[in-house]
Motif scaffolding. Structure first.
Motif, mmCIF file in Angstrom:
data_model
loop_
_atom_site.group_PDB
_atom_site.id
_atom_site.type_symbol
_atom_site.label_atom_id
_atom_site.label_comp_id
_atom_site.label_asym_id
_atom_site.label_seq_id
_atom_site.Cartn_x
_atom_site.Cartn_y
_atom_site.Cartn_z
ATOM 1 N N LEU A 58 -4.091 -11.613 -1.136
ATOM 2 C CA LEU A 58 -4.225 -11.835 -2.574
ATOM 3 C C LEU A 58 -3.116 -12.728 -3.121
ATOM 4 O O LEU A 58 -3.324 -13.482 -4.076
ATOM 5 C CB LEU A 58 -4.251 -10.497 -3.311
ATOM 6 N N GLU A 59 -1.942 -12.655 -2.510
ATOM 7 C CA GLU A 59 -0.862 -13.574 -2.868
ATOM 8 C C GLU A 59 -1.274 -15.010 -2.542
ATOM 9 O O GLU A 59 -1.073 -15.928 -3.353
ATOM 10 C CB GLU A 59 0.412 -13.226 -2.103
ATOM 11 N N ALA A 60 -1.838 -15.212 -1.355
ATOM 12 C CA ALA A 60 -2.253 -16.552 -0.939
ATOM 13 C C ALA A 60 -3.361 -17.101 -1.833
ATOM 14 O O ALA A 60 -3.473 -18.319 -2.016
ATOM 15 C CB ALA A 60 -2.719 -16.531 0.516
ATOM 16 N N LEU A 61 -4.164 -16.205 -2.411
ATOM 17 C CA LEU A 61 -5.233 -16.623 -3.315
ATOM 18 C C LEU A 61 -4.722 -16.859 -4.736
ATOM 19 O O LEU A 61 -5.495 -17.266 -5.605
ATOM 20 C CB LEU A 61 -6.339 -15.556 -3.358
ATOM 21 N N GLU A 62 -3.425 -16.589 -4.958
ATOM 22 C CA GLU A 62 -2.804 -16.695 -6.286
ATOM 23 C C GLU A 62 -3.430 -15.710 -7.278
ATOM 24 O O GLU A 62 -3.496 -15.973 -8.488
ATOM 25 C CB GLU A 62 -2.902 -18.138 -6.818
ATOM 26 N N VAL A 63 -3.868 -14.578 -6.757
ATOM 27 C CA VAL A 63 -4.491 -13.532 -7.579
ATOM 28 C C VAL A 63 -3.517 -12.402 -7.879
ATOM 29 O O VAL A 63 -3.501 -11.863 -8.992
ATOM 30 C CB VAL A 63 -5.745 -12.972 -6.860
ATOM 31 N N TRP A 64 -2.696 -12.051 -6.896
ATOM 32 C CA TRP A 64 -1.846 -10.879 -7.045
ATOM 33 C C TRP A 64 -0.899 -10.971 -8.246
ATOM 34 O O TRP A 64 -0.729 -9.981 -8.966
ATOM 35 C CB TRP A 64 -1.077 -10.608 -5.758
ATOM 36 N N PRO A 65 -0.293 -12.120 -8.531
ATOM 37 C CA PRO A 65 0.573 -12.192 -9.713
ATOM 38 C C PRO A 65 -0.149 -11.893 -11.024
ATOM 39 O O PRO A 65 0.490 -11.524 -12.016
ATOM 40 C CB PRO A 65 1.084 -13.642 -9.688
ATOM 41 N N LEU A 66 -1.474 -12.027 -11.034
ATOM 42 C CA LEU A 66 -2.244 -11.783 -12.249
ATOM 43 C C LEU A 66 -2.462 -10.304 -12.527
ATOM 44 O O LEU A 66 -2.866 -9.939 -13.636
ATOM 45 C CB LEU A 66 -3.614 -12.479 -12.150
ATOM 46 N N CYS A 67 -2.220 -9.441 -11.539
ATOM 47 C CA CYS A 67 -2.520 -8.019 -11.737
ATOM 48 C C CYS A 67 -1.468 -7.063 -11.175
ATOM 49 O O CYS A 67 -1.592 -5.840 -11.336
ATOM 50 C CB CYS A 67 -3.876 -7.670 -11.126
ATOM 51 N N GLN A 68 -0.426 -7.584 -10.552
ATOM 52 C CA GLN A 68 0.556 -6.726 -9.894
ATOM 53 C C GLN A 68 1.194 -5.726 -10.843
ATOM 54 O O GLN A 68 1.452 -4.577 -10.474
ATOM 55 C CB GLN A 68 1.646 -7.577 -9.238
ATOM 56 N N ASN A 69 1.451 -6.147 -12.100
ATOM 57 C CA ASN A 69 2.135 -5.254 -13.033
ATOM 58 C C ASN A 69 1.257 -4.124 -13.525
ATOM 59 O O ASN A 69 1.704 -3.259 -14.274
ATOM 60 C CB ASN A 69 2.698 -6.041 -14.220
ATOM 61 N N GLN A 70 -0.008 -4.104 -13.106
ATOM 62 C CA GLN A 70 -0.915 -3.013 -13.483
ATOM 63 C C GLN A 70 -1.276 -2.149 -12.277
ATOM 64 O O GLN A 70 -2.253 -1.406 -12.318
ATOM 65 C CB GLN A 70 -2.181 -3.576 -14.122
ATOM 66 N N ALA A 71 -0.485 -2.261 -11.220
ATOM 67 C CA ALA A 71 -0.710 -1.479 -10.004
ATOM 68 C C ALA A 71 0.490 -0.579 -9.739
ATOM 69 O O ALA A 71 1.600 -0.852 -10.195
ATOM 70 C CB ALA A 71 -0.936 -2.414 -8.815
ATOM 71 N N ALA A 72 0.246 0.494 -9.005
ATOM 72 C CA ALA A 72 1.316 1.442 -8.673
ATOM 73 C C ALA A 72 1.663 1.326 -7.197
ATOM 74 O O ALA A 72 0.778 1.325 -6.332
ATOM 75 C CB ALA A 72 0.887 2.869 -8.992
ATOM 76 N N ALA A 73 2.958 1.234 -6.911
ATOM 77 C CA ALA A 73 3.420 1.139 -5.529
ATOM 78 C C ALA A 73 3.173 2.455 -4.787
ATOM 79 O O ALA A 73 3.272 3.544 -5.364
ATOM 80 C CB ALA A 73 4.903 0.792 -5.504
ATOM 81 N N LEU A 74 2.865 2.324 -3.497
ATOM 82 C CA LEU A 74 2.663 3.491 -2.634
ATOM 83 C C LEU A 74 3.806 3.532 -1.626
ATOM 84 O O LEU A 74 3.858 2.726 -0.703
ATOM 85 C CB LEU A 74 1.315 3.395 -1.920
ATOM 86 N N LEU A 75 4.718 4.483 -1.833
ATOM 87 C CA LEU A 75 5.898 4.591 -0.980
ATOM 88 C C LEU A 75 5.740 5.623 0.126
ATOM 89 O O LEU A 75 6.300 5.471 1.209
ATOM 90 C CB LEU A 75 7.128 4.956 -1.821
ATOM 91 N N THR A 76 5.007 6.677 -0.173
ATOM 92 C CA THR A 76 4.876 7.790 0.771
ATOM 93 C C THR A 76 3.436 8.271 0.787
ATOM 94 O O THR A 76 2.787 8.356 -0.253
ATOM 95 C CB THR A 76 5.793 8.961 0.371
ATOM 96 N N MET A 77 2.934 8.588 1.982
ATOM 97 C CA MET A 77 1.618 9.194 2.162
ATOM 98 C C MET A 77 1.830 10.603 2.714
ATOM 99 O O MET A 77 2.500 10.777 3.739
ATOM 100 C CB MET A 77 0.764 8.390 3.135
ATOM 101 N N ARG A 78 1.263 11.565 2.044
ATOM 102 C CA ARG A 78 1.463 12.969 2.413
ATOM 103 C C ARG A 78 0.112 13.603 2.754
ATOM 104 O O ARG A 78 -0.831 13.542 1.961
ATOM 105 C CB ARG A 78 2.110 13.699 1.238
ATOM 106 N N LEU A 79 0.022 14.219 3.931
ATOM 107 C CA LEU A 79 -1.198 14.899 4.367
ATOM 108 C C LEU A 79 -0.945 16.404 4.402
ATOM 109 O O LEU A 79 -0.004 16.858 5.055
ATOM 110 C CB LEU A 79 -1.634 14.425 5.759
ATOM 111 N N VAL A 80 -1.803 17.164 3.709
ATOM 112 C CA VAL A 80 -1.625 18.609 3.606
ATOM 113 C C VAL A 80 -2.903 19.300 4.063
ATOM 114 O O VAL A 80 -3.987 19.038 3.529
ATOM 115 C CB VAL A 80 -1.303 19.032 2.157
ATOM 116 N N ASP A 81 -2.787 20.201 5.058
ATOM 117 C CA ASP A 81 -3.930 20.976 5.519
ATOM 118 C C ASP A 81 -4.172 22.120 4.533
ATOM 119 O O ASP A 81 -3.386 23.052 4.446
ATOM 120 C CB ASP A 81 -3.662 21.535 6.921
ATOM 121 N N ASP A 82 -5.267 22.024 3.796
ATOM 122 C CA ASP A 82 -5.615 23.049 2.802
ATOM 123 C C ASP A 82 -6.953 23.693 3.143
ATOM 124 O O ASP A 82 -7.702 24.116 2.264
ATOM 125 C CB ASP A 82 -5.672 22.396 1.409
#
Length: 403
Positions: A58-82
């Protein structure tokens, strides 16, 4: 074909995220490109976790700068057996910093991503937009003709079928599809909550499927709740307050008090695999090429890889004076996509089967596997890297650049 027919190198049919991305990327590769799709408001409130190479694309398409500030970063993925079963897997956490990344990716509402892609299509040279729908696609030896609802026709050497699960392009190319219903349904909606998510995506594994809470900007998260169809119907019929309470209970209140936002969607789950990924001057991308349950955020990320690979192959073909819709070029596209699509489909299917199985040996195997991943650093890091994108893709691309 009549005298009013316009001819292009490539025509892309469909304007979902995969189709718009394919149209932009192919036009950027130098191909005279037609995009056939009506502009419409994207009313669906679903979100996508864009992982790994998807952001680079999306960066190469010059699209990501148009929407990056409306996205949330994903730092950690947590898996829980429920599941509440006798044999349960330990909790597993994946942290982006462990593999040297600032983030795994970003979660963004699909309507925002589509708006950014639409905005970019208006500025790309070599790209002509037709505000219409395809009524028929007719491949021939030298060209494919697309008849539009409005009466006009377009000819192209290559047609990109980005027209979804019930693809007209796929049918016109004579490509059959194998479909397997999963006896599961997903409910999607967004919530606000009183506690911060700290950019942690938490996936609760239940005996009927996963329920995942994925960060959105602010104290908000998107929810994908997979369950039996009857349970999905029950959840769909709840009031906003009742759904809020149900989501809070399902999350064990880790995000505090929840409030369901207006809008929810329910859809049945299935796995769909076409017999071919390209044929008769038609190449498939996105849902026309693969349908998976919403596990591991693989669907749209694979669709973006479809678009990226196709654009690269088309660009090289045109540079070398080849017909982009020839059998040789279509064969290269199919060869590039088959290992990725087939391996991801298999892994997602097996992960889902292992979660649903009440067979004790299967539960033991699943628990042991997650324990190994959680306890053994090299294996955990391998799982993280492979989850973002197949490692062999990077090796292939490096080899291709060195040739």
């Amino acid at each position: 074909m009549n005298e009013n027919t316009s001819t292009y190198d490539v025509a892309v049919v469909g304007a979902g995220p995969a189709g718009l991305s394919a149209a932009i990327a192919i036009a950027q590769s130098g191909a005279r490109t037609a995009l056939i799709a009506r502009r419409s408001l994207y009313a669906d409130n679903r979100t996508t976790a864009l992982l790994g190479s998807s952001i680079d694309f999306l960066e190469a398409l010059e699209v990501w700068p148009l929407c990056q500030n409306q996205a949330a970063a994903l730092l950690t993925m947590r898996l829980v057996d429920d599941t509440g079963r006798l044999i349960r897997a330990p909790e597993v956490r994946f942290s982006s910093g462990e593999i040297g990344l600032d983030v795994f990716g970003y979660n963004i509402e699909n309507r925002i991503l589509v708006a950014a892609l639409e905005a970019r299509t208006a500025t790309v040279s070599n790209l002509t937009r037709f505000e219409d729908e395809a009524a028929a696609v007719k491949p021939s030896e030298d060209l494919a003709t697309i008849e539009l609802m409005g009466g006009r026709s377009i000819a192209a050497r290559l047609v990109v079928g980005a027209d979804g699960r019930h693809s007209l392009c796929r049918e016109a190319a004579g490509i059959t599809v194998r479909r397997r219903e999963l006896q599961q349904a997903a409910l999607t909606f967004n919530v606000s909550h009183s506690r911060p998510h700290h950019n942690i995506s938490t996936e609760f594994h239940t005996s009927h499927g996963p329920c995942v809470f994925v960060p959105l900007p602010g104290n908000r998260s998107s929810v994908v709740w997979v369950s039996e169809p009857k349970e999905a119907d029950r959840l769909m019929a709840l009031s906003d307050q009742e759904l809020s309470d149900a989501a809070e209970a399902r999350s064990h209140s880790i995000l505090g008090k929840m409030e369901a936002e207006p809008g929810r969607n329910r859809f049945p789950l299935a796995i769909e695999q076409p017999a071919k990924f390209a044929n008769a001057r038609v190449a498939l991308v996105g849902d026309a090429a693969h349908v998976l349950p919403p596990i591991g955020a693989q669907g749209l990320n694979m669709g973006l890889r479809d678009a990226a690979d196709l654009a690269e192959i088309v660009g090289k073909a045109l540079t070398g004076g080849e017909d982009p819709g020839s059998a040789a070029v279509l064969g290269r596209y199919a060869a590039a996509r088959r290992p990725d699509i087939m391996s991801r489909t298999f892994v997602v299917d097996m992960a889902n089967r292992s979660l649903l199985s009440a067979f004790l040996p299967m539960q033991s195997l699943r628990a042991a596997g997650l324990h190994l991943i959680g306890a053994f650093g090299p294996l955990r890091r391998l799982a993280m890297r492979e989850g973002l994108a197949p490692s062999w893709r990077a090796k292939e691309k490096r080899a291709a650049r060195s040739e």
